[in-house]
Enzyme design. Structure first.
Site, PDB file in Angstrom:
ATOM      1  N   HIS B 128     -14.052  -2.199  -2.714  1.00  0.00           N
ATOM      2  CA  HIS B 128     -13.177  -2.647  -3.804  1.00  0.00           C
ATOM      3  C   HIS B 128     -11.714  -2.323  -3.501  1.00  0.00           C
ATOM      4  O   HIS B 128     -10.838  -3.194  -3.610  1.00  0.00           O
ATOM      5  CB  HIS B 128     -13.612  -1.959  -5.106  1.00  0.00           C
ATOM      6  CG  HIS B 128     -12.730  -2.236  -6.283  1.00  0.00           C
ATOM      7  ND1 HIS B 128     -13.007  -3.204  -7.222  1.00  0.00           N
ATOM      8  CD2 HIS B 128     -11.550  -1.678  -6.678  1.00  0.00           C
ATOM      9  CE1 HIS B 128     -12.046  -3.227  -8.138  1.00  0.00           C
ATOM     10  NE2 HIS B 128     -11.146  -2.303  -7.830  1.00  0.00           N
ATOM     11  N   GLU B 129     -11.451  -1.103  -3.092  1.00  0.00           N
ATOM     12  CA  GLU B 129     -10.051  -0.697  -2.869  1.00  0.00           C
ATOM     13  C   GLU B 129      -9.423  -1.441  -1.695  1.00  0.00           C
ATOM     14  O   GLU B 129      -8.214  -1.701  -1.689  1.00  0.00           O
ATOM     15  CB  GLU B 129      -9.957   0.822  -2.670  1.00  0.00           C
ATOM     16  CG  GLU B 129     -10.424   1.654  -3.866  1.00  0.00           C
ATOM     17  CD  GLU B 129      -9.721   1.323  -5.176  1.00  0.00           C
ATOM     18  OE1 GLU B 129      -8.537   0.946  -5.137  1.00  0.00           O
ATOM     19  OE2 GLU B 129     -10.372   1.422  -6.244  1.00  0.00           O
ATOM     20  N   HIS B 132      -7.692  -4.381  -2.954  1.00  0.00           N
ATOM     21  CA  HIS B 132      -6.333  -4.116  -3.445  1.00  0.00           C
ATOM     22  C   HIS B 132      -5.345  -3.984  -2.283  1.00  0.00           C
ATOM     23  O   HIS B 132      -4.236  -4.507  -2.344  1.00  0.00           O
ATOM     24  CB  HIS B 132      -6.302  -2.824  -4.268  1.00  0.00           C
ATOM     25  CG  HIS B 132      -6.981  -2.927  -5.594  1.00  0.00           C
ATOM     26  ND1 HIS B 132      -6.848  -4.021  -6.422  1.00  0.00           N
ATOM     27  CD2 HIS B 132      -7.794  -2.053  -6.250  1.00  0.00           C
ATOM     28  CE1 HIS B 132      -7.553  -3.813  -7.524  1.00  0.00           C
ATOM     29  NE2 HIS B 132      -8.144  -2.640  -7.443  1.00  0.00           N
ATOM     30  N   HIS B 138      -7.632  -7.197 -10.061  1.00  0.00           N
ATOM     31  CA  HIS B 138      -8.989  -7.170 -10.616  1.00  0.00           C
ATOM     32  C   HIS B 138      -9.478  -8.549 -11.047  1.00  0.00           C
ATOM     33  O   HIS B 138      -8.710  -9.369 -11.548  1.00  0.00           O
ATOM     34  CB  HIS B 138      -9.049  -6.201 -11.799  1.00  0.00           C
ATOM     35  CG  HIS B 138      -9.003  -4.775 -11.358  1.00  0.00           C
ATOM     36  ND1 HIS B 138      -8.353  -3.788 -12.064  1.00  0.00           N
ATOM     37  CD2 HIS B 138      -9.527  -4.173 -10.256  1.00  0.00           C
ATOM     38  CE1 HIS B 138      -8.480  -2.640 -11.418  1.00  0.00           C
ATOM     39  NE2 HIS B 138      -9.182  -2.849 -10.314  1.00  0.00           N
TER      40      HIS B 138
END
Lengths: 114, 192
Positions: B128-129, B132, B138
């Site tokens: 997930h990170e 980013h 998101h």
């Protein structure tokens, strides 16, 4: 009332947002002690404008209802404008610290006021 | 999918290579170095399979594009961690490269051996990170890796269509990527 996601979390552990469960079923006009803490959460993740903490009240007002609706839309929840079970469950779930206040993808539909 | 304001992305000539390194100080020790490196390697490879971006580990932490560390509480970037659960990690948009995980979590690389009810799957959060780090914000798609929350003892590591379309809009497609390789359902839950 059962909050499914919570059943796997040991309440003895420090789950930062677990106390928000007390706001379950709150809606516009509600006044619950400590709701300003929940508003800080909504500020933290980009759903309420940043204002001094002292100006956050414990009242579920129009601005907060709008923030809850945006939150529900962004998180793929049923849009009720209330702190229903699914919404509270989502709020107390562990999450990434990056704010949800992001730019929409270019192809996504959006509404402008004219 | 969504982007950060201004749609920042890493601006290098394609195919680009981004380096990553682990903080020599801010690290956890109950996960072996080899397991830790394997987790990050797998997570980076998922993203590089869909876009023309390669990731390689660097020895020099300070010179690396992506700087990874595990931190407790207030660690100086204005985004303090909060102990067990709550906020799990955060990462900064391109081309900042800071990648921070909350050292207070019980990070798991294998739910079979890690029995804690508050164990968090390291690979899912890392995947997930990285999104980013690459420029994705998101997603509102619950099954997507870029959805903001993750329950304890839950594993969500495979990129979904929403993740892939988002990151490919920023970087283009890896020439070897085929959409047919995406699984219809790739979320698995393990409740110990």
């Amino acid at each position: 009332r059962t909050l499914p996601e919570l059943t796997v979390v040991d309440s003895r552990n420090n789950n930062t947002w677990r106390h928000f469960v007390k706001f379950l079923d709150a809606g516009k006009g509600s006044h619950v002690t400590g709701m300003s803490e929940l508003k800080k959460y909504f500020q933290r993740f980009g759903y309420l404008d940043t204002v001094p903490e002292t100006s956050l009240t414990d009242t579920f007002d129009d601005r907060f209802e709008s923030a809850v609706i945006t939150y529900q839309k962004n998180l793929g929840l049923a849009v009720t404008g209330k702190l229903d079970t699914d919404t509270v469950t989502q709020i107390i779930s562990p999450r990434c610290g990056v704010s949800d206040d992001a730019a929409p993808a270019p192809h996504k539909l959006h509404v402008s006021r004219h | 999918y969504a982007y950060f304001h201004g749609q920042p992305r890493w601006a290098r000539s394609s195919p680009m290579t981004l380096t990553y390194a682990f903080s020599p100080v801010n690290i956890i020790h109950y996960v072996s170095q080899s397991d830790l490196k394997a987790v990050f390697e797998r997570a980076f490879s998922r993203w590089s399979a869909v876009i023309p971006v390669n990731f390689t580990e660097a020895n020099n932490y300070w010179a690396a594009d992506i700087k990874i560390g595990f931190y407790h509480g207030d660690h100086g970037d204005g985004e303090a961690f909060d102990g067990v659960l709550g906020i799990l990690a955060h990462a900064f948009s391109p081309e900042n490269g800071r990648f921070h995980l909350d050292a207070a979590e019980t990070w798991a690389v294998d739910f079979g051996s890690e029995k804690s009810k508050v164990a968090v799957d390291l690979e899912s959060v890392v995947t997930h990170e990285i999104g980013h780090i690459l420029g994705l914000a998101h997603s509102s798609v619950k099954q997507a890796v870029m959805y903001p929350s993750l329950s304890p003892r839950t594993k969500k590591v495979d990129l979904r269509l929403d993740d892939v379309e988002g990151v490919q809009s920023l970087y283009g497609s890896n020439p070897n990527f085929k959409f047919s390789s995406l699984l219809a359902s790739d979320t698995s839950i393990s409740v110990g």
